[in-house]
Scaffold this motif. Structure first.
Motif, PDB file in Angstrom:
ATOM      1  N   PHE A   1       0.896  -1.084   0.128  1.00 29.67           N
ATOM      2  CA  PHE A   1       0.023  -0.054  -0.021  1.00 29.67           C
ATOM      3  C   PHE A   1       0.957   1.136  -0.116  1.00 29.67           C
ATOM      4  N   GLY A   2       0.633   2.128  -0.687  1.00 29.36           N
ATOM      5  CA  GLY A   2       1.397   3.437  -0.835  1.00 29.36           C
ATOM      6  C   GLY A   2       0.607   4.431  -0.961  1.00 29.36           C
ATOM      7  N   VAL A   3       1.001   5.866  -0.337  1.00 34.05           N
ATOM      8  CA  VAL A   3       0.334   7.113  -0.557  1.00 34.05           C
ATOM      9  C   VAL A   3       1.072   8.211  -1.027  1.00 34.05           C
ATOM     10  N   GLY A   4       1.185   9.080  -1.528  1.00 34.16           N
ATOM     11  CA  GLY A   4       2.045  10.309  -1.794  1.00 34.16           C
ATOM     12  C   GLY A   4       1.419  11.472  -2.287  1.00 34.16           C
ATOM     13  N   ASN A   5       2.013  12.706  -1.779  1.00 34.29           N
ATOM     14  CA  ASN A   5       1.701  13.885  -2.171  1.00 34.29           C
ATOM     15  C   ASN A   5       2.940  14.832  -2.531  1.00 34.29           C
ATOM     16  N   ILE A   6       2.338  15.743  -3.583  1.00 37.17           N
ATOM     17  CA  ILE A   6       3.305  16.660  -3.945  1.00 37.17           C
ATOM     18  C   ILE A   6       2.946  18.085  -3.407  1.00 37.17           C
ATOM     19  N   PHE A   7       3.976  18.812  -2.770  1.00 38.36           N
ATOM     20  CA  PHE A   7       3.682  20.067  -1.953  1.00 38.36           C
ATOM     21  C   PHE A   7       4.328  21.071  -3.047  1.00 38.36           C
ATOM     22  N   GLY A   8       3.960  22.274  -3.190  1.00 39.03           N
ATOM     23  CA  GLY A   8       4.534  23.226  -3.986  1.00 39.03           C
ATOM     24  C   GLY A   8       3.611  23.496  -4.943  1.00 39.03           C
ATOM     25  N   ASP A   9       3.197  25.005  -5.159  1.00 42.34           N
ATOM     26  CA  ASP A   9       2.103  25.381  -6.230  1.00 42.34           C
ATOM     27  C   ASP A   9       2.594  25.218  -7.445  1.00 42.34           C
ATOM     28  N   ASN A  10       3.901  25.329  -7.671  1.00 43.93           N
ATOM     29  CA  ASN A  10       4.315  25.324  -9.389  1.00 43.93           C
ATOM     30  C   ASN A  10       5.258  24.211  -9.474  1.00 43.93           C
ATOM     31  N   ALA A  11       4.970  22.815  -8.873  1.00 43.98           N
ATOM     32  CA  ALA A  11       5.804  21.650  -9.038  1.00 43.98           C
ATOM     33  C   ALA A  11       5.468  21.502 -10.596  1.00 43.98           C
ATOM     34  N   PRO A  12       6.770  21.041 -11.120  1.00 46.06           N
ATOM     35  CA  PRO A  12       6.784  20.672 -12.730  1.00 46.06           C
ATOM     36  C   PRO A  12       5.944  19.300 -13.026  1.00 46.06           C
ATOM     37  N   PHE A  13       5.430  19.400 -14.177  1.00 41.05           N
ATOM     38  CA  PHE A  13       4.577  18.314 -14.593  1.00 41.05           C
ATOM     39  C   PHE A  13       5.196  16.813 -14.325  1.00 41.05           C
ATOM     40  N   PHE A  14       6.578  16.831 -14.832  1.00 48.80           N
ATOM     41  CA  PHE A  14       7.051  15.554 -14.739  1.00 48.80           C
ATOM     42  C   PHE A  14       7.280  14.793 -13.335  1.00 48.80           C
ATOM     43  N   GLU A  15       7.067  15.784 -12.161  1.00 51.10           N
ATOM     44  CA  GLU A  15       7.288  15.065 -10.872  1.00 51.10           C
ATOM     45  C   GLU A  15       6.028  14.517 -10.606  1.00 51.10           C
ATOM     46  N   PHE A  16       4.976  14.837 -11.050  1.00 49.20           N
ATOM     47  CA  PHE A  16       3.843  14.042 -10.893  1.00 49.20           C
ATOM     48  C   PHE A  16       3.728  12.532 -11.399  1.00 49.20           C
ATOM     49  N   GLN A  17       4.692  12.200 -12.136  1.00 50.71           N
ATOM     50  CA  GLN A  17       4.764  11.036 -13.182  1.00 50.71           C
ATOM     51  C   GLN A  17       5.348   9.983 -12.404  1.00 50.71           C
ATOM     52  N   ASP A  18       5.781  10.332 -11.122  1.00 47.24           N
ATOM     53  CA  ASP A  18       6.614   8.825 -10.493  1.00 47.24           C
ATOM     54  C   ASP A  18       6.657   9.491  -8.868  1.00 47.24           C
ATOM     55  N   GLN A  19       6.533   8.389  -7.994  1.00 47.98           N
ATOM     56  CA  GLN A  19       6.776   8.365  -6.563  1.00 47.98           C
ATOM     57  C   GLN A  19       8.208   7.851  -6.303  1.00 47.98           C
ATOM     58  N   TRP A  20       9.083   8.948  -5.770  1.00 43.47           N
ATOM     59  CA  TRP A  20      10.197   8.124  -5.295  1.00 43.47           C
ATOM     60  C   TRP A  20      10.193   7.437  -4.151  1.00 43.47           C
ATOM     61  N   SER A  21      11.132   6.359  -4.135  1.00 43.36           N
ATOM     62  CA  SER A  21      11.671   5.337  -3.274  1.00 43.36           C
ATOM     63  C   SER A  21      12.822   5.102  -3.272  1.00 43.36           C
ATOM     64  N   PRO A  22      13.465   4.838  -2.003  1.00 41.63           N
ATOM     65  CA  PRO A  22      15.089   4.491  -1.863  1.00 41.63           C
ATOM     66  C   PRO A  22      14.936   2.877  -2.811  1.00 41.63           C
ATOM     67  N   GLU A  23      14.063   2.131  -2.837  1.00 40.52           N
ATOM     68  CA  GLU A  23      13.787   0.823  -3.568  1.00 40.52           C
ATOM     69  C   GLU A  23      13.653   1.046  -5.233  1.00 40.52           C
ATOM     70  N   GLY A  24      13.522   2.457  -5.430  1.00 39.21           N
ATOM     71  CA  GLY A  24      13.424   2.943  -6.971  1.00 39.21           C
ATOM     72  C   GLY A  24      12.023   3.340  -7.049  1.00 39.21           C
ATOM     73  N   SER A  25      11.917   4.544  -8.342  1.00 35.97           N
ATOM     74  CA  SER A  25      10.941   5.249  -8.467  1.00 35.97           C
ATOM     75  C   SER A  25       9.657   4.272  -8.863  1.00 35.97           C
TER      76      SER A  25
END
Length: 462
Positions: free
Chosen positions: A330-354
């Motif tokens: 089970f995973g849950v994620g959120n991006i903070f920052g009003d102007n985060a670039p679109f490409f950061e929405f396309q993956d969730q970062w994990s030490p095990e690999g994005s």
């Protein structure tokens, strides 16, 4: 959040200064492999490699190789029963007739020389013209829509794809007649270097990690490029200039940022709890992490954002056959920052690999990669991994199994709105081939209300 990051970094630095020399292996005892898996673990240094062939209507025909070099050591090494390997070097390379290419190098050294330290180095250089974009808000949970006509929807990807290719009159800035065949695609060119280190705390179940990543990214869309088209009058396949892409439309309308690319500088931190008995293919144990990526102009980045991802995994061997494991995540994620670039929405970062989210082999099989994107998301995966047979071919050991699975997830524009409504689901089955125990070849077929998709990759999905 910045104070949390600073505190973790201070703690990480203190541990660097305190624990440099080898201590007893008490911190790793909980990760001992099962007797059955330990008996099959290969000694010494060996290479696993497979050819990489693929074909795509955009990238063309591709060929390459996926290789791993393992240094396992000998059975008399005190670390042998507790680590998946002493060191692993991964090298993947591929080239496509469309001039797309990829080079990935990874070095992983767990419990360096018997200490509590683990080091990872990742390098990637790639150009990929087959990335997908369907939007950047929870409205993507609706049915598929044409990039040029939001009022027309489609319940299946097959219907959607045919409608995109159908010739239409061009709009402002387009040719007289155009196709939208490539209007949900874009090209990404990336150069990335990532350095990470983690330190085992106490008895080794908890670890703290710190890392730094530097990337340079550039993007292009396919306006005016000749692409496949369907004549609406005759139904014949022809070609026509591609229309304005959805990514370009959203960028010009001020709905997204980052299409111009640039430098991304990231500080990574994580707190990890890990009791898995064998990382590449566990039979028991738990994995939990709180992972964070921070990017700011203060550390040399052209973008400001903060990404938080929390995930938990569980593995339990059940008394069916020689090796049957129930695995869940089970995973849950959120991006903070009003102007985060679109490409950061396309993956969730994990030490095990994005993890590509939401859609694709790593999160929601049965849907296209990045099919559902928004600022917040959750997803879950459930697999039953059943070992069917094992054999030796020459000096190589192979094991074969199946893995029926079920995936679910959703996205929201605000983390406060995350709930269990409008959840997307998919299901299917997979074939698993374990090569020398450490290299797992995965073949998955996923089904959803929208699509039917086949995936191939190296490693378990989680």
């Amino acid at each position: 959040m910045k104070h949390i990051i600073s505190a973790v970094l201070v703690l990480f630095s203190l541990n660097v200064a305190i624990a440099q020399e080898k201590d007893s292996l008490s911190f790793i005892k909980s990760k001992r492999m099962s007797d059955a898996d330990l008996e099959k673990k290969k000694e010494g240094t060996f290479i696993t490699g497979i050819p990489d062939f693929s074909s795509d209507p955009v990238t063309g025909f591709g060929f390459g190789a996926r290789t791993n070099i393992y240094w396992n050591g000998n059975r008399d090494n005190p670390l042998f029963p507790y680590t998946p390997y002493l060191m692993k070097l991964t090298a993947n390379a591929a080239y496509y007739t469309s001039n797309a290419r990829e080079l990935i190098l990874k070095l992983d050294v767990p419990y360096y020389k018997g200490t509590r330290w683990r080091f990872k180095i990742d390098f990637k250089a790639q150009q990929n013209p087959a990335n997908l974009y369907f939007g950047l808000t929870e409205s993507t949970l609706g049915q598929l829509r044409l990039p040029s006509d939001e009022n027309t929807t489609f319940s299946t990807y097959k219907e959607f794809d045919r409608a995109r290719k159908t010739l239409r009159p061009g709009g402002v800035g387009e040719a007289d007649f155009v196709t939208d065949a490539l209007s949900n695609r874009f090209r990404e060119t990336e150069y990335m270097l990532n350095l990470k280190a983690d330190y085992a705390l106490g008895k080794g179940k908890w670890r703290i990690m710190g890392g730094y990543e530097i990337q340079h990214l550039s993007y292009a869309t396919f306006e005016g490029l000749e692409a496949e088209a369907i004549d609406p009058n005759t139904g014949q396949v022809t070609s026509a200039p591609n229309g304005i892409s959805l990514l370009r439309r959203d960028f010009e309308d001020g709905l997204i940022s980052g299409v111009d690319g640039g430098w991304v500088s990231i500080i990574q931190t994580a707190l990890i709890f890990d009791t898995r008995d064998f990382e590449p293919d566990p039979t028991k144990g738990y994995y939990f992490e709180i992972a964070n990526e921070y990017s700011s102009k203060y550390i040399g980045s052209q973008f400001d954002f903060n990404k938080l991802f929390i995930q938990g995994r569980a593995y339990q061997k059940i008394p069916i056959g020689k090796r049957t494991v129930l695995a869940g995540r089970f995973g849950v994620g959120n991006i903070f920052g009003d102007n985060a670039p679109f490409f950061e929405f396309q993956d969730q970062w994990s030490p095990e690999g994005s993890i590509n989210a939401l859609g694709g082999r790593q999160s929601l099989r049965g849907y296209r990669a990045n099919r559902f994107l928004a600022r917040s998301m959750w997803f879950t995966n459930l697999e039953l991994r059943v070992r069917l047979a094992e054999t030796n071919l020459g000096k190589q050991r192979f094991a074969f199994g199946i893995a029926p699975f079920f995936d679910a997830g959703t996205v929201r524009d605000r983390w406060q709105d995350l709930n269990f409504k409008n959840v997307k689901t998919s299901y299917g089955g997979g074939l698993r081939i374990a090569w020398n125990h450490s290299t797992i070849l995965s073949f998955d077929y996923g089904r959803s209300k929208e699509d039917r998709l086949f995936y191939f990759g190296i490693g378990q999905a989680f």
